[in-house]
Design a protein around this motif. Structure first.
Motif, PDB file in Angstrom:
ATOM      1  N   ARG A 114       0.823  -1.206   0.000  1.00 49.17           N
ATOM      2  CA  ARG A 114       0.000   0.000   0.000  1.00 49.17           C
ATOM      3  C   ARG A 114       0.864   1.266   0.000  1.00 49.17           C
ATOM      4  NH1 ARG A 114      -5.394   1.446   1.301  1.00 49.17           N
ATOM      5  NH2 ARG A 114      -5.491   3.584   0.576  1.00 49.17           N
ATOM      6  N   ALA A 115       1.967   1.261   0.747  1.00 51.78           N
ATOM      7  CA  ALA A 115       2.860   2.426   0.780  1.00 51.78           C
ATOM      8  C   ALA A 115       3.443   2.705  -0.608  1.00 51.78           C
ATOM      9  CB  ALA A 115       3.976   2.211   1.792  1.00 51.78           C
ATOM     10  N   TYR A 116       3.852   1.651  -1.305  1.00 51.55           N
ATOM     11  CA  TYR A 116       4.410   1.835  -2.647  1.00 51.55           C
ATOM     12  C   TYR A 116       3.328   2.276  -3.636  1.00 51.55           C
ATOM     13  CZ  TYR A 116       9.075   0.313  -1.477  1.00 51.55           C
ATOM     14  OH  TYR A 116      10.338   0.257  -0.936  1.00 51.55           O
ATOM     15  N   LEU A 117       2.123   1.749  -3.492  1.00 47.60           N
ATOM     16  CA  LEU A 117       1.023   2.177  -4.363  1.00 47.60           C
ATOM     17  C   LEU A 117       0.675   3.639  -4.116  1.00 47.60           C
ATOM     18  CD1 LEU A 117      -1.317  -0.934  -4.171  1.00 47.60           C
ATOM     19  CD2 LEU A 117      -0.032  -0.150  -6.173  1.00 47.60           C
ATOM     20  N   ASP A 118       0.596   4.026  -2.860  1.00 47.43           N
ATOM     21  CA  ASP A 118       0.259   5.405  -2.520  1.00 47.43           C
ATOM     22  C   ASP A 118       1.319   6.390  -3.007  1.00 47.43           C
ATOM     23  OD1 ASP A 118      -2.048   4.485  -1.356  1.00 47.43           O
ATOM     24  OD2 ASP A 118      -1.342   4.720   0.714  1.00 47.43           O
ATOM     25  N   SER A 119       2.555   5.898  -3.179  1.00 41.50           N
ATOM     26  CA  SER A 119       3.639   6.751  -3.670  1.00 41.50           C
ATOM     27  C   SER A 119       3.749   6.726  -5.189  1.00 41.50           C
ATOM     28  CB  SER A 119       4.968   6.312  -3.050  1.00 41.50           C
ATOM     29  OG  SER A 119       4.930   6.514  -1.664  1.00 41.50           O
ATOM     30  N   GLY A 120       2.838   6.029  -5.853  1.00 42.13           N
ATOM     31  CA  GLY A 120       2.855   5.987  -7.314  1.00 42.13           C
ATOM     32  C   GLY A 120       3.917   5.058  -7.882  1.00 42.13           C
ATOM     33  N   LEU A 121       4.205   3.978  -7.172  1.00 42.30           N
ATOM     34  CA  LEU A 121       5.196   2.998  -7.629  1.00 42.30           C
ATOM     35  C   LEU A 121       4.544   1.614  -7.750  1.00 42.30           C
ATOM     36  CD1 LEU A 121       8.073   4.154  -5.246  1.00 42.30           C
ATOM     37  CD2 LEU A 121       7.917   4.609  -7.702  1.00 42.30           C
ATOM     38  N   PRO A 122       3.627   1.452  -8.715  1.00 42.09           N
ATOM     39  CA  PRO A 122       2.896   0.184  -8.800  1.00 42.09           C
ATOM     40  C   PRO A 122       3.766  -1.022  -9.157  1.00 42.09           C
ATOM     41  CG  PRO A 122       2.390   1.563 -10.686  1.00 42.09           C
ATOM     42  CD  PRO A 122       3.203   2.391  -9.750  1.00 42.09           C
ATOM     43  N   SER A 123       4.803  -0.825  -9.942  1.00 45.90           N
ATOM     44  CA  SER A 123       5.674  -1.947 -10.318  1.00 45.90           C
ATOM     45  C   SER A 123       6.365  -2.533  -9.089  1.00 45.90           C
ATOM     46  CB  SER A 123       6.700  -1.476 -11.346  1.00 45.90           C
ATOM     47  OG  SER A 123       7.615  -2.497 -11.624  1.00 45.90           O
ATOM     48  N   ALA A 125       5.378  -2.140  -6.018  1.00 44.15           N
ATOM     49  CA  ALA A 125       4.326  -2.677  -5.155  1.00 44.15           C
ATOM     50  C   ALA A 125       3.964  -4.099  -5.568  1.00 44.15           C
ATOM     51  CB  ALA A 125       3.088  -1.779  -5.202  1.00 44.15           C
ATOM     52  N   MET A 126       3.871  -4.339  -6.867  1.00 42.32           N
ATOM     53  CA  MET A 126       3.507  -5.670  -7.331  1.00 42.32           C
ATOM     54  C   MET A 126       4.648  -6.667  -7.124  1.00 42.32           C
ATOM     55  SD  MET A 126       0.413  -5.328  -7.856  1.00 42.32           S
ATOM     56  CE  MET A 126      -0.039  -6.917  -8.499  1.00 42.32           C
ATOM     57  N   ASP A 127       5.881  -6.203  -7.155  1.00 38.02           N
ATOM     58  CA  ASP A 127       7.005  -7.092  -6.822  1.00 38.02           C
ATOM     59  C   ASP A 127       6.876  -7.566  -5.375  1.00 38.02           C
ATOM     60  OD1 ASP A 127       8.040  -6.724  -9.360  1.00 38.02           O
ATOM     61  OD2 ASP A 127       9.564  -5.262  -8.724  1.00 38.02           O
ATOM     62  N   ILE A 128       6.534  -6.644  -4.480  1.00 37.94           N
ATOM     63  CA  ILE A 128       6.359  -7.006  -3.078  1.00 37.94           C
ATOM     64  C   ILE A 128       5.133  -7.905  -2.921  1.00 37.94           C
ATOM     65  CG2 ILE A 128       5.886  -6.102  -0.757  1.00 37.94           C
ATOM     66  CD1 ILE A 128       7.559  -3.634  -1.580  1.00 37.94           C
ATOM     67  N   TYR A 129       4.090  -7.633  -3.696  1.00 35.09           N
ATOM     68  CA  TYR A 129       2.895  -8.484  -3.659  1.00 35.09           C
ATOM     69  C   TYR A 129       3.250  -9.917  -4.067  1.00 35.09           C
ATOM     70  CZ  TYR A 129      -1.504 -10.600  -5.006  1.00 35.09           C
ATOM     71  OH  TYR A 129      -2.549 -11.480  -5.135  1.00 35.09           O
ATOM     72  N   ASP A 130       4.082 -10.066  -5.103  1.00 35.41           N
ATOM     73  CA  ASP A 130       4.501 -11.401  -5.534  1.00 35.41           C
ATOM     74  C   ASP A 130       5.276 -12.109  -4.419  1.00 35.41           C
ATOM     75  OD1 ASP A 130       3.281 -11.063  -7.994  1.00 35.41           O
ATOM     76  OD2 ASP A 130       5.122 -10.365  -8.976  1.00 35.41           O
ATOM     77  N   GLU A 131       6.113 -11.361  -3.698  1.00 34.98           N
ATOM     78  CA  GLU A 131       6.820 -11.933  -2.551  1.00 34.98           C
ATOM     79  C   GLU A 131       5.818 -12.361  -1.473  1.00 34.98           C
ATOM     80  OE1 GLU A 131      10.053 -12.575  -1.845  1.00 34.98           O
ATOM     81  OE2 GLU A 131      10.771 -11.858  -3.792  1.00 34.98           O
ATOM     82  N   MET A 132       4.792 -11.565  -1.295  1.00 41.46           N
ATOM     83  CA  MET A 132       3.756 -11.886  -0.305  1.00 41.46           C
ATOM     84  C   MET A 132       3.073 -13.204  -0.659  1.00 41.46           C
ATOM     85  SD  MET A 132       0.435  -9.550   0.515  1.00 41.46           S
ATOM     86  CE  MET A 132      -1.110 -10.282   0.993  1.00 41.46           C
ATOM     87  N   ARG A 133       2.799 -13.385  -1.924  1.00 41.12           N
ATOM     88  CA  ARG A 133       2.126 -14.613  -2.371  1.00 41.12           C
ATOM     89  C   ARG A 133       3.030 -15.843  -2.181  1.00 41.12           C
ATOM     90  NH1 ARG A 133      -2.194 -16.186  -2.950  1.00 41.12           N
ATOM     91  NH2 ARG A 133      -2.327 -16.822  -5.096  1.00 41.12           N
TER      92      ARG A 133
END
Length: 194
Positions: A114-123, A125-133
């Motif tokens: 969410r912090a990366y998304l809120d800062s306008g860094l979706p790529s 953010a999705m890398d961290i999301y993949d790590e989360m998964r």
């Protein structure tokens, strides 16, 4: 923070424009600080978004004999770097935490995405999301909801996360806000004014 910590923080800020004197000061004074002062100065630089100085102290802390890899240490660094949109530094910190085998819980992953998304860094953010998964921690619904809310400006990415959420939690419902929440009200006002 003790008086020594305050003096060190002030001097670091003063010397940050002179790399040679800064390094000399770090070697001679910062390494002598108590653990609590060193961590407090780092936290203060994170709070003030002093990225350069926070990264310097991050390196110093990691070299200390008392240092142990810690999820909260890395979370705070990554949150500060996300706020300041520092991608290269974020990658460096992420590589360090992977090397030290630090594991985040699901809530921390959600907060970071969410912090990366809120800062306008979706790529990123999705890398961290993949790590989360890929995390061995069992998935929880709340971090997914936090991420889904942050993904509202990114509909394609939101659909991917929504599909994962529904696959993991088939009995739960995902709230999809209207496409244009305020657009209908503006159209109504325009037609009334005519």
């Amino acid at each position: 923070m003790t008086k020594e910590g305050l003096i060190a923080a002030k001097e670091l800020k003063r010397l940050q424009s002179n790399p040679m004197r800064l390094e000399r000061f770090i070697l001679s004074h910062i390494s002598r600080l108590l653990k609590s002062d060193l961590v407090s100065v780092l936290a203060e630089f994170q709070r003030q978004n002093q990225v350069f100085l926070a990264m310097k102290l991050y390196d110093v802390v990691r070299k200390e004999i008392w240092y142990r890899p810690d999820m909260f240490f890395y979370r705070d660094m990554l949150m500060m770097l996300a706020r300041n949109r520092k991608v290269n530094e974020s990658r460096r910190v992420w590589e360090n935490l992977k090397r030290e085998e630090v594991l985040f819980d699901q809530h921390t992953f959600g907060d970071l995405v969410r912090a990366y998304l809120d800062s306008g860094l979706p790529s990123e953010a999705m890398d961290i999301y993949d790590e989360m998964r890929r995390s061995p921690d069992p998935p929880l619904s709340l971090p997914f909801r936090v991420i889904l809310k942050g993904l509202l400006p990114y509909p394609e990415l939101r659909e991917k996360v929504k599909d994962d959420f529904l696959e993991l939690f088939p009995d739960m419902i995902v709230y999809d806000p209207p496409e244009d929440l305020f657009g209908d009200q503006e159209l109504t006002r325009e037609s009334e004014s005519e």
